[in-house]
Design an enzyme around this catalytic site. Structure first.
Site, PDB file in Angstrom:
ATOM      1  N   ASP A  20      10.697 -15.125 -24.713  1.00 37.02           N
ATOM      2  CA  ASP A  20      10.509 -13.909 -23.920  1.00 37.02           C
ATOM      3  C   ASP A  20      10.172 -14.313 -22.482  1.00 37.02           C
ATOM      4  OD1 ASP A  20       9.482 -10.740 -24.894  1.00 37.02           O
ATOM      5  OD2 ASP A  20       9.284 -11.410 -22.829  1.00 37.02           O
TER       6      ASP A  20
ATOM      7  N   LEU B 286       8.525 -12.388 -20.478  1.00 41.21           N
ATOM      8  CA  LEU B 286       7.301 -11.669 -20.103  1.00 41.21           C
ATOM      9  C   LEU B 286       7.500 -10.822 -18.846  1.00 41.21           C
ATOM     10  CD1 LEU B 286       4.519 -14.336 -20.892  1.00 41.21           C
ATOM     11  CD2 LEU B 286       5.423 -12.524 -22.359  1.00 41.21           C
ATOM     12  N   THR B 287       8.436  -9.898 -18.916  1.00 41.36           N
ATOM     13  CA  THR B 287       8.611  -8.933 -17.835  1.00 41.36           C
ATOM     14  C   THR B 287       7.496  -7.892 -17.921  1.00 41.36           C
ATOM     15  OG1 THR B 287       9.912  -7.326 -19.098  1.00 41.36           O
ATOM     16  CG2 THR B 287      11.127  -9.182 -18.105  1.00 41.36           C
TER      17      THR B 287
ATOM     18  N   ALA C 110      15.871  -7.366 -23.486  1.00 46.44           N
ATOM     19  CA  ALA C 110      16.729  -6.536 -22.637  1.00 46.44           C
ATOM     20  C   ALA C 110      15.859  -5.773 -21.652  1.00 46.44           C
ATOM     21  CB  ALA C 110      17.523  -5.540 -23.491  1.00 46.44           C
ATOM     22  N   GLU C 111      16.478  -5.332 -20.586  1.00 42.79           N
ATOM     23  CA  GLU C 111      15.910  -4.249 -19.785  1.00 42.79           C
ATOM     24  C   GLU C 111      16.271  -2.978 -20.538  1.00 42.79           C
ATOM     25  OE1 GLU C 111      14.037  -4.261 -17.153  1.00 42.79           O
ATOM     26  OE2 GLU C 111      14.082  -6.415 -16.737  1.00 42.79           O
TER      27      GLU C 111
ATOM     28  N   THR D 211      21.966  -0.255 -29.171  1.00 40.43           N
ATOM     29  CA  THR D 211      21.510   1.134 -29.168  1.00 40.43           C
ATOM     30  C   THR D 211      22.648   2.099 -29.463  1.00 40.43           C
ATOM     31  OG1 THR D 211      20.749   2.857 -27.651  1.00 40.43           O
ATOM     32  CG2 THR D 211      21.835   1.005 -26.642  1.00 40.43           C
ATOM     33  N   ASP D 212      22.289   3.291 -29.946  1.00 42.74           N
ATOM     34  CA  ASP D 212      23.312   4.328 -30.147  1.00 42.74           C
ATOM     35  C   ASP D 212      23.796   4.903 -28.819  1.00 42.74           C
ATOM     36  OD1 ASP D 212      21.031   5.765 -29.466  1.00 42.74           O
ATOM     37  OD2 ASP D 212      21.127   7.161 -31.147  1.00 42.74           O
ATOM     38  N   GLU D 213      23.081   4.571 -27.715  1.00 44.09           N
ATOM     39  CA  GLU D 213      23.464   5.141 -26.422  1.00 44.09           C
ATOM     40  C   GLU D 213      24.827   4.635 -25.947  1.00 44.09           C
ATOM     41  OE1 GLU D 213      20.338   5.584 -23.526  1.00 44.09           O
ATOM     42  OE2 GLU D 213      18.816   5.432 -25.079  1.00 44.09           O
TER      43      GLU D 213
ATOM     44  N   TYR E 208      22.069   1.611 -18.148  1.00 46.74           N
ATOM     45  CA  TYR E 208      21.486   0.933 -19.316  1.00 46.74           C
ATOM     46  C   TYR E 208      22.490   0.902 -20.461  1.00 46.74           C
ATOM     47  CZ  TYR E 208      18.947   0.583 -23.750  1.00 46.74           C
ATOM     48  OH  TYR E 208      18.564   0.231 -25.020  1.00 46.74           O
TER      49      TYR E 208
ATOM     50  N   LYS F 240      24.338  -2.328 -22.273  1.00 49.70           N
ATOM     51  CA  LYS F 240      24.243  -2.652 -23.699  1.00 49.70           C
ATOM     52  C   LYS F 240      25.643  -2.643 -24.334  1.00 49.70           C
ATOM     53  CE  LYS F 240      21.065  -3.280 -25.912  1.00 49.70           C
ATOM     54  NZ  LYS F 240      20.273  -4.507 -26.228  1.00 49.70           N
TER      55      LYS F 240
HETATM   56  P1  NAD Z   1      11.021  -3.459 -24.493  1.00 44.52           P
HETATM   57  O1  NAD Z   1      11.406  -3.025 -23.124  1.00 44.52           O
HETATM   58  O2  NAD Z   1       9.766  -2.932 -25.086  1.00 44.52           O
HETATM   59  O3  NAD Z   1      10.923  -5.061 -24.558  1.00 44.52           O
HETATM   60  C1  NAD Z   1      11.897  -5.891 -24.019  1.00 44.52           C
HETATM   61  C2  NAD Z   1      11.401  -7.323 -24.080  1.00 44.52           C
HETATM   62  O4  NAD Z   1      12.459  -8.177 -23.560  1.00 44.52           O
HETATM   63  C3  NAD Z   1      10.154  -7.587 -23.240  1.00 44.52           C
HETATM   64  O5  NAD Z   1       9.218  -8.341 -23.980  1.00 44.52           O
HETATM   65  C4  NAD Z   1      10.683  -8.389 -22.049  1.00 44.52           C
HETATM   66  O6  NAD Z   1       9.746  -9.299 -21.501  1.00 44.52           O
HETATM   67  C5  NAD Z   1      11.884  -9.105 -22.660  1.00 44.52           C
HETATM   68  N1  NAD Z   1      12.877  -9.464 -21.640  1.00 44.52           N
HETATM   69  C6  NAD Z   1      13.416  -8.642 -20.703  1.00 44.52           C
HETATM   70  N2  NAD Z   1      14.248  -9.322 -19.903  1.00 44.52           N
HETATM   71  C7  NAD Z   1      14.268 -10.604 -20.367  1.00 44.52           C
HETATM   72  C8  NAD Z   1      14.942 -11.779 -19.964  1.00 44.52           C
HETATM   73  N3  NAD Z   1      15.757 -11.797 -18.889  1.00 44.52           N
HETATM   74  N4  NAD Z   1      14.748 -12.922 -20.669  1.00 44.52           N
HETATM   75  C9  NAD Z   1      13.896 -12.929 -21.739  1.00 44.52           C
HETATM   76  N5  NAD Z   1      13.213 -11.840 -22.147  1.00 44.52           N
HETATM   77  C10 NAD Z   1      13.390 -10.690 -21.466  1.00 44.52           C
HETATM   78  O7  NAD Z   1      12.284  -3.144 -25.414  1.00 44.52           O
HETATM   79  P2  NAD Z   1      12.363  -2.493 -26.869  1.00 44.52           P
HETATM   80  O8  NAD Z   1      12.205  -1.023 -26.757  1.00 44.52           O
HETATM   81  O9  NAD Z   1      11.483  -3.258 -27.769  1.00 44.52           O
HETATM   82  O10 NAD Z   1      13.886  -2.774 -27.225  1.00 44.52           O
HETATM   83  C11 NAD Z   1      14.283  -4.025 -27.819  1.00 44.52           C
HETATM   84  C12 NAD Z   1      15.770  -4.017 -28.039  1.00 44.52           C
HETATM   85  O11 NAD Z   1      16.139  -2.929 -28.888  1.00 44.52           O
HETATM   86  C13 NAD Z   1      16.578  -3.839 -26.758  1.00 44.52           C
HETATM   87  O12 NAD Z   1      17.700  -4.684 -26.800  1.00 44.52           O
HETATM   88  C14 NAD Z   1      17.012  -2.385 -26.787  1.00 44.52           C
HETATM   89  O13 NAD Z   1      18.226  -2.183 -26.096  1.00 44.52           O
HETATM   90  C15 NAD Z   1      17.151  -2.147 -28.277  1.00 44.52           C
HETATM   91  N6  NAD Z   1      16.928  -0.755 -28.711  1.00 44.52           N
HETATM   92  C16 NAD Z   1      15.797  -0.089 -28.337  1.00 44.52           C
HETATM   93  C17 NAD Z   1      15.593   1.214 -28.796  1.00 44.52           C
HETATM   94  C18 NAD Z   1      14.338   1.969 -28.447  1.00 44.52           C
HETATM   95  O14 NAD Z   1      14.239   3.157 -28.756  1.00 44.52           O
HETATM   96  N7  NAD Z   1      13.335   1.369 -27.823  1.00 44.52           N
HETATM   97  C19 NAD Z   1      16.558   1.838 -29.599  1.00 44.52           C
HETATM   98  C20 NAD Z   1      17.706   1.105 -29.961  1.00 44.52           C
HETATM   99  C21 NAD Z   1      17.871  -0.185 -29.514  1.00 44.52           C
END
Ligand code: NAD
Length: 353
Positions: free
Chosen positions: A31, A33-34, A81-82, A132-134, A157, A161
């Site tokens: 990670d 750590l953003t 991810a962002e 994601t479903d998006e 976003y 994805k």
């Molecule tokens: P989040 O934003 O809470 O966490 C993202 C993590 O990725 C953070 O710990 C960040 O430090 C890390 N990160 C970001 N950029 C990075 C980089 N360049 N290198 C290494 N680490 C990096 O995200 P989340 O909500 O836990 O989502 C996790 C995954 O699930 C994502 O891929 C997202 O697209 C997918 N997702 C999320 C949801 C939702 O509702 N949250 C739904 C479907 C899919």
């Protein structure tokens, strides 16, 4: 198994790691750590010998390849991810760099690493990409997204994805990397960063602040408790068919305004204030390109892998509300840094002259 999880300090990644470690897997968490990361999400596993952390940014191809070689995983689960749609409207390039280029870097690292493995380990290796479903765009009042729905992403976003999904598919087809892709609906639960809808509503309510609802609150989302998502990911990893896509959903559609009202009435019971929290609701200008409705047909994962969501929406929401009430030490520093409560994502292209 030895699992390499990317983005493990985030919301879903940390839930996945807690579950994987409890199931006896060893986890290497990569990670960067953003702002969205919180190592406290993993305090329950941080000192275990089965858990390792490396601060690595996926945008750095060499560091990513080093980390993969060092971790020597049986499988990679890619979550980093962002993730915030509103931030992607204000600053799309960060989403391209991490979600697209970062995923390409990880795929290359995984491919080189897998090629270096002996036969059996190479066959057993898996790369699970969490999406994601998006990517499917918006639905009208009827219908569900299936694994064969057309990709029609509407936000930067979602487009980033969708691009990452395409890269994963291509590395599977072209290089034989044993990939799996999951597309999941909106998650909620403990440890979600306060910029996302549900924690934003809970924490705005508790602070006596306005609870902003975009547009008329008519947009519909399908909500899944985060621990159910983590279960689904392990099910796909363990028994999913290589090259397949699995949609994951909560079968719990709800209009935003109904969700917000439900949260307010749960708070009225759990932490009564001088007036109902719903009086703090305020309708604000809608997000540009705001998708009307998402809904998932999760029939494939149910039939093939026997997974289905086990947490009903009201139970999950009540657990989530209680978690934020009990864990002010987790969210207070984030709010004091004023991160996660400001309005983002209102920019759209200038109207034609
Ligand atoms: P989040 O934003 O809470 O966490 C993202 C993590 O990725 C953070 O710990 C960040 O430090 C890390 N990160 C970001 N950029 C990075 C980089 N360049 N290198 C290494 N680490 C990096 O995200 P989340 O909500 O836990 O989502 C996790 C995954 O699930 C994502 O891929 C997202 O697209 C997918 N997702 C999320 C949801 C939702 O509702 N949250 C739904 C479907 C899919």
């Amino acid at each position: 198994m030895k699992l390499l999880v990317t983005g493990g300090c985030g919301f879903i990644g940390s839930a996945l790691i807690r579950l994987a470690v409890a199931r006896g897997h060893a986890v290497f968490n990569l990670d960067a750590l953003t702002y969205a990361a919180n190592p406290a999400n993993l305090s329950s596993v941080a000192d275990l010998p089965s858990y390792t952390f490396a601060k690595v940014d996926l945008r750095d191809a060499a560091a990513t390849a080093d980390a993969v070689r060092q971790a020597r995983p049986d499988a990679i689960l890619h979550l980093a991810a962002e993730t915030h749609v509103d931030r992607s409207i204000d600053g799309p390039m960060a989403f391209i760099e991490t979600n697209v280029s970062g995923t390409a870097n990880l795929l290359q690292a995984a491919r080189d690493y897998r090629d270096s493995l002996p036969h059996q380990k190479r066959d057993d290796f898996r790369f699970l990409h969490v999406s994601t479903d998006e990517v499917y765009g918006a639905l009208g009042a009827e219908g569900l997204f299936t694994e064969t729905s057309a990709y029609q992403p509407n936000s930067p976003y979602a487009a980033s994805k969708a691009s990452s999904d395409m890269l994963v598919r291509a590395w599977g087809k072209t290089y034989g990397l044993p990939v799996l892709i999951t597309n999941c609906s909106n998650n909620y639960g403990p440890c979600q960063f306060p910029e996302k809808l549900i924690p934003m509503v809970i924490l705005s309510a508790l602070r006596g602040a306005t609870i902003p609802v975009y547009g008329g609150g008519e947009n519909v989302r399908d909500w899944l408790f985060v621990e159910d998502h983590a279960e689904a990911l392990l099910a796909v990893l363990e028994a999913g068919r290589v090259g397949e896509v699995y949609n994951i959903g909560g079968n719990a559609e709800c209009r935003n305004i109904d969700l917000v009202t439900r949260l307010c009435s749960m708070l009225d019971t759990a932490r009564p204030a001088t007036r109902p929290y719903a009086e703090q609701i305020s309708f604000v200008t809608d997000r540009p390109g705001h998708d009307f409705r998402y809904a998932i047909d999760a029939g494939k994962i149910k039939v093939e892998l026997g997974w289905r969501p086990s947490t009903a929406l009201d139970d999950g929401l009540a657990r989530t509300v209680q978690w934020y009430l009990d864990n002010e030490a987790w969210w207070r520093p984030i709010l004091d840094g004023r991160c996660g409560q400001e309005r983002l994502g209102t920019r759209r292209a200038s109207p034609p002259a």
